[in-house]
Design an enzyme around this catalytic site. Structure first.
Site, PDB file in Angstrom:
ATOM      1  N   ASN A  88     -34.012  31.568 -31.976  1.00  0.00           N
ATOM      2  CA  ASN A  88     -35.168  31.384 -32.855  1.00  0.00           C
ATOM      3  C   ASN A  88     -34.934  30.234 -33.854  1.00  0.00           C
ATOM      4  OD1 ASN A  88     -37.602  31.935 -34.200  1.00  0.00           O
ATOM      5  ND2 ASN A  88     -37.356  34.129 -33.898  1.00  0.00           N
ATOM      6  N   HIS A 118     -11.997  26.528 -42.239  1.00  0.00           N
ATOM      7  CA  HIS A 118     -11.040  25.586 -42.817  1.00  0.00           C
ATOM      8  C   HIS A 118      -9.810  26.380 -43.250  1.00  0.00           C
ATOM      9  CE1 HIS A 118     -13.585  22.043 -42.888  1.00  0.00           C
ATOM     10  NE2 HIS A 118     -14.583  22.864 -43.152  1.00  0.00           N
ATOM     11  N   ALA A 164     -30.513  42.414 -39.457  1.00  0.00           N
ATOM     12  CA  ALA A 164     -30.813  41.196 -40.218  1.00  0.00           C
ATOM     13  C   ALA A 164     -29.888  41.085 -41.428  1.00  0.00           C
ATOM     14  CB  ALA A 164     -32.274  41.242 -40.663  1.00  0.00           C
ATOM     15  N   ARG A 184     -20.701  46.727 -39.752  1.00  0.00           N
ATOM     16  CA  ARG A 184     -20.015  47.916 -39.237  1.00  0.00           C
ATOM     17  C   ARG A 184     -20.980  48.702 -38.364  1.00  0.00           C
ATOM     18  NH1 ARG A 184     -15.368  47.513 -41.804  1.00  0.00           N
ATOM     19  NH2 ARG A 184     -15.269  47.149 -44.046  1.00  0.00           N
TER      20      ARG A 184
HETATM   21  C1  COA Z   1     -31.177  46.646 -36.805  1.00  0.00           C
HETATM   22  C2  COA Z   1     -32.581  47.177 -36.876  1.00  0.00           C
HETATM   23  C3  COA Z   1     -33.305  46.871 -35.594  1.00  0.00           C
HETATM   24  C4  COA Z   1     -32.393  48.703 -37.028  1.00  0.00           C
HETATM   25  O1  COA Z   1     -33.651  49.313 -37.001  1.00  0.00           O
HETATM   26  P1  COA Z   1     -33.721  50.923 -36.924  1.00  0.00           P
HETATM   27  O2  COA Z   1     -32.867  51.439 -35.835  1.00  0.00           O
HETATM   28  O3  COA Z   1     -35.162  51.259 -36.908  1.00  0.00           O
HETATM   29  O4  COA Z   1     -33.008  51.364 -38.229  1.00  0.00           O
HETATM   30  P2  COA Z   1     -33.671  51.932 -39.544  1.00  0.00           P
HETATM   31  O5  COA Z   1     -34.772  51.036 -40.030  1.00  0.00           O
HETATM   32  O6  COA Z   1     -34.004  53.371 -39.278  1.00  0.00           O
HETATM   33  O7  COA Z   1     -32.496  51.859 -40.584  1.00  0.00           O
HETATM   34  C5  COA Z   1     -31.342  52.651 -40.480  1.00  0.00           C
HETATM   35  C6  COA Z   1     -30.582  52.512 -41.778  1.00  0.00           C
HETATM   36  O8  COA Z   1     -30.036  51.184 -41.886  1.00  0.00           O
HETATM   37  C7  COA Z   1     -30.558  50.510 -43.041  1.00  0.00           C
HETATM   38  N1  COA Z   1     -30.857  49.133 -42.653  1.00  0.00           N
HETATM   39  C8  COA Z   1     -31.833  48.724 -41.818  1.00  0.00           C
HETATM   40  N2  COA Z   1     -31.765  47.397 -41.673  1.00  0.00           N
HETATM   41  C9  COA Z   1     -30.734  46.959 -42.411  1.00  0.00           C
HETATM   42  C10 COA Z   1     -30.162  45.691 -42.660  1.00  0.00           C
HETATM   43  N3  COA Z   1     -30.664  44.597 -42.088  1.00  0.00           N
HETATM   44  N4  COA Z   1     -29.073  45.592 -43.450  1.00  0.00           N
HETATM   45  C11 COA Z   1     -28.553  46.721 -44.013  1.00  0.00           C
HETATM   46  N5  COA Z   1     -29.046  47.969 -43.820  1.00  0.00           N
HETATM   47  C12 COA Z   1     -30.137  48.071 -43.027  1.00  0.00           C
HETATM   48  C13 COA Z   1     -31.806  51.294 -43.408  1.00  0.00           C
HETATM   49  O9  COA Z   1     -32.081  51.182 -44.791  1.00  0.00           O
HETATM   50  C14 COA Z   1     -31.409  52.693 -43.012  1.00  0.00           C
HETATM   51  O10 COA Z   1     -30.544  53.216 -44.002  1.00  0.00           O
HETATM   52  P3  COA Z   1     -30.558  54.803 -44.366  1.00  0.00           P
HETATM   53  O11 COA Z   1     -30.110  55.496 -43.107  1.00  0.00           O
HETATM   54  O12 COA Z   1     -29.600  54.900 -45.489  1.00  0.00           O
HETATM   55  O13 COA Z   1     -31.959  55.112 -44.700  1.00  0.00           O
HETATM   56  C15 COA Z   1     -33.387  46.593 -38.057  1.00  0.00           C
HETATM   57  O14 COA Z   1     -32.923  47.157 -39.246  1.00  0.00           O
HETATM   58  C16 COA Z   1     -33.242  45.073 -38.168  1.00  0.00           C
HETATM   59  O15 COA Z   1     -32.374  44.532 -38.859  1.00  0.00           O
HETATM   60  N6  COA Z   1     -34.099  44.348 -37.439  1.00  0.00           N
HETATM   61  C17 COA Z   1     -34.030  42.885 -37.387  1.00  0.00           C
HETATM   62  C18 COA Z   1     -35.420  42.263 -37.592  1.00  0.00           C
HETATM   63  C19 COA Z   1     -35.346  40.764 -37.447  1.00  0.00           C
HETATM   64  O16 COA Z   1     -34.481  40.112 -37.954  1.00  0.00           O
HETATM   65  N7  COA Z   1     -36.288  40.218 -36.713  1.00  0.00           N
HETATM   66  C20 COA Z   1     -36.261  38.783 -36.405  1.00  0.00           C
HETATM   67  C21 COA Z   1     -36.897  38.556 -35.070  1.00  0.00           C
HETATM   68  S1  COA Z   1     -35.714  37.947 -33.876  1.00  0.00           S
END
Ligand code: COA
Length: 190
Positions: A88, A118, A164, A184
Site C-alpha cells: 500500500n 547502524h 497497525a 507480541r
Molecule cells: C490486528 C487487527 C486486525 C485485530 O483486529 P481484531 O482481531 O478485531 O482485534 P480487536 O479489535 O478485537 O482488538 C483486540 C485487542 O487488541 C487491541 N488492539 C487492536 N488493534 C491494536 C493495535 N493496532 N495496537 C495495539 N492494540 C490493538 C484492542 O484494543 C483489543 O484490546 P482489548 O482486548 O484489551 O480490548 C486490527 O486491530 C488492526 O490493527 N487492523 C489493521 C488495520 C489497518 O491497518 N488497515 C490498513 C489497510 S491495509
C-alpha cells in the site's frame, strides 16, 4: 444503452492508469529490475541498484512505495517480492542485505521494513559505524496493518497478522495476531 459521463471518465482513467503501469514495467525492466510477468506499478520510487530487485508476477506496488537497495552490489537480489503481494501507499522497503517478502502478502500504508541497523558502539559516530545486517523475511499470506515497522533479521511466519502501528523486533510464529511495540502474540488466528 447509455453511459453517464462519470462512468466514461472512470473507464478512461482506468485505461490511462493501466497503460502507465505497463509503461513502468517496460521502463523498470530496461533499467534492470527483474519482473517475472507483469507487476501493477503506480508512481513508485526506485532510486538506484535496479538489478538488486526481483518482482514476481502479480505484484502490486501502490503510489509512493519506495524500494531502496544500498551497499555493495553482490549479484544477489536484495529485495524479493512474491506473487500477488500488494504493498500500500508510501511504504518504504530499505534493503542493504536481503529482504524477502512472500506470496499473497498484504502490506498496509506507510510501513517501514529494513534488514540493517547502524552500529551503536559508544565513542564513535553512529553514522560512521559499519551496518549490522541480517535477512528479514515476511512469509506467505502475512498481513501488516498500517504504519508497521519490521526491523532487521526478523522472520514473520506465514498467515500472521500484525496490528497497525506495531514494531516487529523479534520473530513471530505463523498463524497468529501480534500487536504492540515490540509486537507480541495476542491470539491464534482461528
Ligand atoms: C490486528 C487487527 C486486525 C485485530 O483486529 P481484531 O482481531 O478485531 O482485534 P480487536 O479489535 O478485537 O482488538 C483486540 C485487542 O487488541 C487491541 N488492539 C487492536 N488493534 C491494536 C493495535 N493496532 N495496537 C495495539 N492494540 C490493538 C484492542 O484494543 C483489543 O484490546 P482489548 O482486548 O484489551 O480490548 C486490527 O486491530 C488492526 O490493527 N487492523 C489493521 C488495520 C489497518 O491497518 N488497515 C490498513 C489497510 S491495509
Amino acid at each position: 444503452m447509455s453511459y453517464s459521463v462519470s462512468f466514461i471518465l472512470q473507464q478512461l482513467i482506468r485505461a490511462i492508469s493501466g497503460s502507465a503501469s505497463r509503461a513502468r514495467n517496460v521502463y523498470y525492466k530496461s533499467l534492470g529490475v527483474e519482473i517475472n510477468g507483469y507487476a501493477w506499478l503506480q508512481k513508485i520510487e526506485i532510486p538506484r541498484n535496479f538489478s538488486d530487485i526481483s518482482l514476481a508476477n502479480g505484484v502490486a506496488l501502490d503510489t509512493g512505495v519506495t524500494l531502496l537497495c544500498t551497499g555493495m552490489h553482490t549479484g544477489k537480489k536484495k529485495i524479493i517480492i512474491g506473487e500477488n503481494t500488494y504493498i500500500n501507499r508510501y511504504t518504504f522497503i530499505d534493503a542493504s542485505n536481503e529482504i524477502r517478502i512472500g506470496r499473497n502478502v498484504g502490506i498496509g500504508p506507510r510501513c517501514y521494513i529494513t534488514d540493517h541497523d547502524h552500529g551503536t558502539a559508544p565513542g564513535e559516530l553512529v553514522m560512521a559505524q559499519p551496518l549490522v545486517r541480517d535477512t528479514t523475511t515476511i512469509c506467505d499470506s502475512v498481513w501488516l496493518g498500517a504504519h508497521v515497522i519490521v526491523l532487521q533479521g526478523v522472520t514473520i511466519g506465514a498467515n500472521t497478522v500484525v496490528a497497525a502501528g506495531s514494531v516487529v523486533a523479534r520473530d513471530l510464529p505463523p498463524d497468529v495476531v501480534a500487536e504492540g511495540r515490540p509486537a507480541r502474540v495476542v491470539k491464534k488466528r482461528r
